[in-house]
Design a protein around this motif. Sequence first.
Motif, mmCIF file in Angstrom:
data_model
loop_
_atom_site.group_PDB
_atom_site.id
_atom_site.type_symbol
_atom_site.label_atom_id
_atom_site.label_comp_id
_atom_site.label_asym_id
_atom_site.label_seq_id
_atom_site.Cartn_x
_atom_site.Cartn_y
_atom_site.Cartn_z
ATOM 1 N N ALA A 17 -1.613 -0.435 -5.633
ATOM 2 C CA ALA A 17 -1.783 0.561 -4.578
ATOM 3 C C ALA A 17 -3.246 0.982 -4.541
ATOM 4 N N ILE A 18 -3.889 0.810 -3.383
ATOM 5 C CA ILE A 18 -5.311 1.107 -3.229
ATOM 6 C C ILE A 18 -5.446 2.413 -2.455
ATOM 7 N N ASP A 164 0.424 -6.445 3.683
ATOM 8 C CA ASP A 164 1.460 -5.413 3.779
ATOM 9 C C ASP A 164 2.827 -6.053 3.600
ATOM 10 N N SER A 165 3.869 -5.326 3.921
ATOM 11 C CA SER A 165 5.229 -5.825 3.687
ATOM 12 C C SER A 165 5.563 -7.038 4.548
ATOM 13 N N VAL A 185 -0.139 1.584 2.313
ATOM 14 C CA VAL A 185 0.395 2.517 1.315
ATOM 15 C C VAL A 185 -0.180 3.918 1.499
ATOM 16 N N TYR A 186 -1.496 3.988 1.738
ATOM 17 C CA TYR A 186 -2.145 5.306 1.830
ATOM 18 C C TYR A 186 -3.342 5.250 2.761
ATOM 19 N N ARG A 187 -3.430 6.255 3.618
ATOM 20 C CA ARG A 187 -4.625 6.505 4.422
ATOM 21 C C ARG A 187 -4.991 7.979 4.277
ATOM 22 N N LYS A 198 6.152 4.904 2.895
ATOM 23 C CA LYS A 198 5.469 3.621 3.051
ATOM 24 C C LYS A 198 5.767 2.683 1.888
ATOM 25 N N VAL A 199 5.649 3.215 0.679
ATOM 26 C CA VAL A 199 5.798 2.351 -0.482
ATOM 27 C C VAL A 199 7.244 1.916 -0.665
ATOM 28 N N ALA A 200 8.195 2.709 -0.190
ATOM 29 C CA ALA A 200 9.599 2.308 -0.284
ATOM 30 C C ALA A 200 9.840 1.019 0.498
#
Length: 220
Positions: A17-18, A164-165, A185-187, A198-200
Amino acid sequence: MRTIDEVLASGAPPIVAILRGLKPAEAISITDALVTAGIRLIEVPLNSPDPFASIAAMQAAFGDRALIGAGTVIDLASVDRLVTTGAKLMVTPNTNPEVIAHGISAGLEVMPGFLTASEAFAAIGAGARHLKLFPASAMSPAYLKALREVIDRRIGLWAVGGTDSTDLAAWLSAGAEGLGVGGAVYRPGDDADAVAAKVAGLVMAWSAAAQPRPRSQQKA
């Protein structure tokens, strides 16, 4: 946790995760959401606000459960500052043998960035055992698969940048050891609930990709 191999052996998703743009005030809540979802590899790029403060706080709270560290590490001084946080993961966007070797000698788990086969072998020569194809979105899973034919299988190749997924399964099928995922994942501005959602989806995609296909769907 201290190594990528240790994380992978634990059965955690092979996902870094970045958290580019993360602020220290939100570091604990965001990291808690990631760890709760099963993510065990987390980096804070050094072009984030006060990144070493975030990394130190995350390491103190979650270092026993996740491999935490810095991304966008491009010089020796940054390697030395990272060491002072106690965090162990060091990710670079480029191939600089001096920086790679310095990180390894300092006891860090290093994942340098590369784009070409020449850069990959330079990173391996400096001691790296996990490499980051970056930016992966500029290439393709087929490109990584071709690299996989000439790079020792004991060297892990990770696809990072625009992943991404939706393409996770394709990269893993091409021989990627794992993915680094940023905006998916993160913004900046995302809270812990947004990150958890998001991560789910990302972990679900990994779980589906990791499951063996029914025999009826396999090629003869």
